[in-house]
Design a protein around this motif. Structure first.
Motif, PDB file in Angstrom:
ATOM      1  N   LEU A   1       1.047  -1.139  -0.133  1.00  0.00           N
ATOM      2  CA  LEU A   1      -0.121   0.040   0.031  1.00  0.00           C
ATOM      3  C   LEU A   1       0.816   1.235  -0.078  1.00  0.00           C
ATOM      4  O   LEU A   1       1.298   1.605   0.942  1.00  0.00           O
ATOM      5  N   THR A   2       1.037   1.382  -1.723  1.00  0.00           N
ATOM      6  CA  THR A   2       2.161   2.471  -1.416  1.00  0.00           C
ATOM      7  C   THR A   2       2.449   3.642  -1.997  1.00  0.00           C
ATOM      8  O   THR A   2       0.746   3.885  -2.947  1.00  0.00           O
ATOM      9  N   ASN A   3       2.675   4.293  -2.371  1.00  0.00           N
ATOM     10  CA  ASN A   3       2.889   5.698  -3.014  1.00  0.00           C
ATOM     11  C   ASN A   3       3.090   5.698  -4.899  1.00  0.00           C
ATOM     12  O   ASN A   3       3.751   4.699  -4.950  1.00  0.00           O
ATOM     13  N   GLN A   4       2.165   6.197  -5.583  1.00  0.00           N
ATOM     14  CA  GLN A   4       2.124   5.958  -6.824  1.00  0.00           C
ATOM     15  C   GLN A   4       2.914   6.870  -7.535  1.00  0.00           C
ATOM     16  O   GLN A   4       3.390   6.391  -8.477  1.00  0.00           O
ATOM     17  N   VAL A   5       4.137   7.143  -7.072  1.00  0.00           N
ATOM     18  CA  VAL A   5       5.200   7.096  -7.733  1.00  0.00           C
ATOM     19  C   VAL A   5       6.600   6.237  -8.110  1.00  0.00           C
ATOM     20  O   VAL A   5       7.005   5.895  -9.009  1.00  0.00           O
ATOM     21  N   VAL A   6       6.091   5.916  -6.625  1.00  0.00           N
ATOM     22  CA  VAL A   6       6.742   4.484  -7.257  1.00  0.00           C
ATOM     23  C   VAL A   6       6.212   3.566  -7.512  1.00  0.00           C
ATOM     24  O   VAL A   6       7.396   2.156  -7.224  1.00  0.00           O
ATOM     25  N   VAL A   7       5.132   3.119  -7.588  1.00  0.00           N
ATOM     26  CA  VAL A   7       4.620   1.853  -8.309  1.00  0.00           C
ATOM     27  C   VAL A   7       5.742   0.558  -8.789  1.00  0.00           C
ATOM     28  O   VAL A   7       5.914  -0.131  -8.894  1.00  0.00           O
ATOM     29  N   ASN A   8       6.130   1.160 -10.016  1.00  0.00           N
ATOM     30  CA  ASN A   8       6.521   0.318 -11.242  1.00  0.00           C
ATOM     31  C   ASN A   8       7.795  -0.064 -10.269  1.00  0.00           C
ATOM     32  O   ASN A   8       8.488  -0.660 -11.215  1.00  0.00           O
ATOM     33  N   PHE A   9       8.802   1.114  -9.853  1.00  0.00           N
ATOM     34  CA  PHE A   9       9.759   1.136  -9.697  1.00  0.00           C
ATOM     35  C   PHE A   9      10.205  -0.116  -8.197  1.00  0.00           C
ATOM     36  O   PHE A   9      10.854  -1.152  -8.310  1.00  0.00           O
ATOM     37  N   SER A  10       9.354  -0.214  -7.389  1.00  0.00           N
ATOM     38  CA  SER A  10       8.808  -1.171  -6.481  1.00  0.00           C
ATOM     39  C   SER A  10       8.917  -1.794  -6.738  1.00  0.00           C
ATOM     40  O   SER A  10       9.902  -3.237  -6.504  1.00  0.00           O
ATOM     41  N   ALA A  11       7.401  -2.553  -7.786  1.00  0.00           N
ATOM     42  CA  ALA A  11       7.305  -3.894  -8.727  1.00  0.00           C
ATOM     43  C   ALA A  11       8.336  -4.322  -9.203  1.00  0.00           C
ATOM     44  O   ALA A  11       9.003  -5.554  -8.710  1.00  0.00           O
ATOM     45  N   ASN A  12       9.308  -3.829 -10.026  1.00  0.00           N
ATOM     46  CA  ASN A  12      10.081  -4.123 -10.373  1.00  0.00           C
ATOM     47  C   ASN A  12      12.212  -4.323 -10.249  1.00  0.00           C
ATOM     48  O   ASN A  12      11.868  -5.811 -10.182  1.00  0.00           O
ATOM     49  N   GLY A  13      11.992  -3.712  -8.593  1.00  0.00           N
ATOM     50  CA  GLY A  13      12.818  -4.426  -8.083  1.00  0.00           C
ATOM     51  C   GLY A  13      12.735  -5.017  -7.082  1.00  0.00           C
ATOM     52  O   GLY A  13      14.141  -6.343  -7.055  1.00  0.00           O
TER      53      GLY A  13
END
Length: 256
Positions: free
Chosen positions: A19-31
């Protein structure tokens, strides 16, 4: 670093509910995928508790929090507490506005975090220690050990204060990590992804001290490794190498 923790993550592929911030969703998922865990992003109040109940770890990050998202965070955290699933709280920019301050207080009134992670300004604010902040950034200085210890004692949790030297307090013991690279401060979401990696390590069957230290040390080593690639000229070229490095074995990173 306990390399078996990273091996366990990669063998079991734990599901980490963000449940995270929208700015980092893609980066967090890929990382996180590169590291070896499985991300899921679900912030609807109607499903947050169900998703959390089926996950192996929960990340609560208030970076772009709205009032509508707060109940979902609370429900997910409570469901995790009921089932003994680890919860990491990242109070991004908690000192920036009264709304953020009140939101984090509400979460902490209802949810017991396993780890609270943030920069010095954020964690100092949680325990009313004066510290200068600018937006979501910490720009002050002072006794970081004191902050970590007071957060850990006040909220009965492990506390991680990120910075040039990361300061960790677990069960009254102060620990330090000095791996990392300044380029992490030049990309959006580096701290947020660190929260994801710590949460994945929390899902393993190991003492929490080893889980947290392993995640933070490995993350820093991956950044150091990426920054030394010959074709890295700045944040843009650093980023893909960093994602790659998160998938490597610790021994490979340590040979840099």
């Amino acid at each position: 670093m306990n390399e078996s923790i990273i091996q366990e993550v990669r063998e079991l592929t734990p599901l980490i509910h963000h449940l995270t911030n929208q700015v980092v969703v893609n980066f967090s998922a890929n990382g996180l995928l590169s590291f070896g865990a499985a991300p899921v992003m679900a912030k609807a109040e109607e499903e947050a508790a169900d998703m959390a109940s089926n996950a192996d770890g929960i990340l609560l990050n208030i970076g772009t929090l709205t009032a509508d998202e707060l109940p979902a965070m609370t429900h997910a955290g409570q469901a995790a507490n009921e089932k003994g699933i680890p919860v990491l709280l990242d109070p991004v920019g908690v000192a920036a506005t009264p709304f953020r301050t009140k939101a984090v207080k509400n979460i902490l009134d209802e949810v017991q975090p396993t780890v609270i992670k943030g920069n010095a300004g954020e964690l100092a604010h949680l325990v009313e220690i004066p510290w200068e902040t600018k937006g979501v950034e910490s720009v002050g200085d002072g006794n970081v050990d004191e902050i970590a210890l007071k957060v850990a004692e006040t909220y009965q949790t492990a506390a991680v204060v990120t910075g040039k030297t990361d300061v960790i307090c677990i069960e009254g013991e102060i620990l330090y990590n000095q791996t990392g690279h300044s380029l992490l401060g030049k990309i959006t979401g580096a701290g947020c992804l660190l929260g994801s990696v710590i949460t994945a390590c929390l899902s393993t069957n190991n003492p929490i001290k080893h889980q947290v230290l392993t995640a933070i040390e490995f993350y820093g080593l991956a950044a150091e490794y990426a920054a030394k690639r010959p074709d890295v000229n700045g944040p843009g070229t650093f980023l893909p190498h960093f994602i790659d490095a998160l998938s490597f074995d610790p021994a490979e990173l340590e040979r840099q």
